[in-house]
Enzyme design. Structure first.
Site, short mmCIF file in Angstrom:
data_model
loop_
_atom_site.label_atom_id
_atom_site.label_comp_id
_atom_site.label_asym_id
_atom_site.label_seq_id
_atom_site.Cartn_x
_atom_site.Cartn_y
_atom_site.Cartn_z
N ASN A 12 0.87 -1.18 0.00
CA ASN A 12 0.00 0.00 0.00
C ASN A 12 0.90 1.22 0.00
OD1 ASN A 12 -1.81 2.05 0.50
ND2 ASN A 12 -2.31 1.39 2.58
N LYS A 14 0.16 4.28 -0.33
CA LYS A 14 -0.47 5.49 0.22
C LYS A 14 -0.19 6.68 -0.70
CE LYS A 14 -0.19 3.37 4.73
NZ LYS A 14 -0.12 3.50 6.18
N HIS A 102 -9.61 1.33 4.72
CA HIS A 102 -8.34 1.49 5.44
C HIS A 102 -8.57 2.45 6.61
CE1 HIS A 102 -4.26 2.70 6.40
NE2 HIS A 102 -3.87 1.59 5.80
N GLU A 104 -6.93 4.83 7.72
CA GLU A 104 -6.71 6.26 7.40
C GLU A 104 -7.94 6.85 6.72
OE1 GLU A 104 -2.94 5.71 5.41
OE2 GLU A 104 -2.05 5.20 7.34
N GLU A 174 -5.69 -4.84 10.62
CA GLU A 174 -4.65 -3.85 10.86
C GLU A 174 -4.95 -3.07 12.14
OE1 GLU A 174 -2.56 -2.65 6.98
OE2 GLU A 174 -4.34 -1.41 7.14
N GLY A 180 2.26 2.39 10.77
CA GLY A 180 3.21 3.49 10.61
C GLY A 180 3.91 3.89 11.89
N SER A 220 3.23 -2.02 10.37
CA SER A 220 4.68 -2.09 10.59
C SER A 220 5.27 -3.46 10.24
CB SER A 220 5.04 -1.71 12.03
OG SER A 220 4.62 -0.38 12.28
P1 PGA Z 1 2.72 0.40 7.69
O1 PGA Z 1 1.29 0.61 7.02
O2 PGA Z 1 3.27 -0.89 7.14
O3 PGA Z 1 3.53 1.60 7.25
O4 PGA Z 1 2.52 0.34 9.16
C1 PGA Z 1 0.40 -0.47 6.88
C2 PGA Z 1 -0.92 0.01 6.30
O5 PGA Z 1 -1.37 1.12 6.63
O6 PGA Z 1 -1.55 -0.70 5.49
#
Ligand code: PGA
Length: 259
Positions: A12, A14, A102, A104, A174, A180, A220
């Site tokens: 992903n 982003k 997601h 976010e 998640e 993140g 992460s």
């Molecule tokens: P990350 O993001 O691996 O940077 O923690 C995962 C995600 O948001 O799908």
């Protein structure tokens, strides 16, 4: 009985990479990965909308077996919806997987479970595979509400979807506190969350759907922790953010068996 599900590792991106950077990253990935990797693991990348056409062209021209994915879509097919992109527009670009819900999108753009459900239906109608995200916040976890939250998101996100469709889709667990932050859930925490997802799918849609649905862990994920995560019985793949932006780290995650 042990059910075999082919792992799916998804990047992903982003809001990172312009289309020129995207082409470079895809080319680097194609050098890093081999036929045997794709044979044992499905791989998808989810660049921003502006990169999809260029990504499709490179994947096609160089016959790279990485599936194209998107990060989001609207549920309407067309209309006066400034700034939105429909599922059928994505399907036309040979997009295979679309992320829906997601955290976010939920937290920053107000995506509700009903919205996620509408997006899922549009993605399915357009012939693509949804990757529906779910997961608890830190506060919910501290208040012992994690399991209830995950089960609620699964139930409402999947409302009205046929069991055969559920069997073929992807759900990403998640935990919001792990995204993140560099703070990965322990493999056993990740397993517990993914098992909650699968059990809820079993309760609502039956054994075939529960055995078929692929459940990713996200938050992460790095080359150093992927092997342990993938060793968990209910983890069938990973949704990778930060570590998917470099060919080196993403390809090492795809090759998790060699870690
Ligand atoms: P990350 O993001 O691996 O940077 O923690 C995962 C995600 O948001 O799908």
């Amino acid at each position: 009985m042990v059910v075999e599900r082919k792992p799916l590792i998804s990047g992903n991106w982003k809001m990172h990479m312009n289309h020129l950077e995207a082409i470079q990253l895809i080319q680097k990935l194609s050098y890093a990965l081999e036929a045997a990797d794709y044979a044992s693991t499905d791989v998808s990348i989810h660049p921003p909308f502006t990169n999809l056409r260029s990504a499709q062209t490179v994947l096609d021209a160089d016959k790279i077996p990485i599936a194209l994915g998107a990060q989001h879509c609207h549920w309407e097919d067309k209309g006066a919806l400034t700034g939105e992109v429909s599922a059928s527009m994505l399907a036309k670009l040979a997009v295979r997987y679309v992320i829906a819900g997601h955290s976010e999108r939920r937290q920053l753009f107000g995506d509700s479970d009903e919205d996620v459900n509408s997006r899922l239906k549009a993605i399915l109608i357009a012939g693509m595979t949804p990757i529906m995200c779910c997961g608890e916040t830190l506060e919910e976890r501290r208040n012992q509400q994690a399991e209830a939250r995950i089960a609620f998101q699964v139930e409402h996100g999947l409302a009205g979807i046929k069991r055969e469709q559920v069997a073929n889709m992807v759900i990403a667990y998640e935990p919001v506190w792990a995204i993140g932050t560099g703070q990965t859930a322990t493999p056993s925490d990740a397993q517990v969350g993914c098992a909650v997802v699968r059990n809820k799918v079993r309760e609502l849609f039956g054994a075939l759907a529960a055995d078929g649905v692929r459940i990713q862990y996200g938050g992460s994920v790095k080359p150093i922790n992927i092997a342990e995560l993938m060793a968990q019985p209910d983890i069938d793949g990973a949704l990778v953010g930060g570590a998917s932006l470099e060919a080196e780290s993403f390809s090492r995650i795809v090759r998790f068996r060699l870690q």
